[in-house]
Design an enzyme around this catalytic site. Sequence first.
Site: not given
Length: 270
Positions: A7-8, A39-40, A70-72, A162, A194-196
């Site tokens: 992931d980012s 990344y988004g 990471c979906n992005t 983050e 989004c995995t966040h």
Amino acid sequence: MAVGIFDSGLGGLTVLDAVMRRLPEVPFVYFADSAHAPYGVRDAQDIFELTTAATGRLFDHGCDLVILACNTASAAALRRMQESWVPKDKRVLGVFVPLIEALTERQWGDNSPPREVAVKHVALFATPATVASRAFQRELAFRAIGVDVEAQACGGVVDAIEDGDMILAEALVRSHVDALKRKMPTPDAAILGCTHYPLMQDIFQDALGADVSVFSQANLVAESLADYLTRHPGKIGAGTESAYLTTGNPRKVSDGATRFLRRKIEFTPA
Ligand code: DGL
């Protein structure tokens, strides 16, 4: 034997946590590209270059299979990676398809023609790059007809998470849900794309109301990974050690991860 999870930043830990619980015998190497998150807000070329660099590092760590948690990256880079970059003996999978299969009531890998499904009005919450890619709508159209999707680009939420600023993250989530509801007042399902965002799942659910089914990816990805490894046992790579790697400040990333997973996590430099 290790599977890579990318992931980012910290969001993929929501997926890591679920896959570790589902597959306790498998070592996982987690890679957080924290120096380049989020990344988004990047363009597709940038996301492709960063994602391939990180995935290459996971191959170097003995992973033959890498999950883009990471979906992005899944939306903006995965198809191009699979078509032109992934070596023949490696595999890279994304997190979109298990979610869409769950939403459209399909078994894993059911590629039959699109059909009517129970949900009609779906709210998609994702990063600006994921929304711009329209990858979710494209994958959905392969599987379902008559589903109205309203997408909300949730600027700022990943940065706030983050940075550990959960008060800002909550305020942003509530304002993005309000904005979505102005466009689609009564969604019957919401996708946390989004995995966040599962780290804010209670806030999304509260803002959306109890009637809205909120779909998030972690458990769905864990089930489909377990299924994949049963069918492709050779794809558990040569690595034997679990590890947490970051391109960012290991102390700061470890603190954030420990807070989110409520257990001690030690990141080392990637
Ligand atoms: N967790 C990533 C995702 O699922 C966050 C992307 C970002 O860094 O903006 O899209």
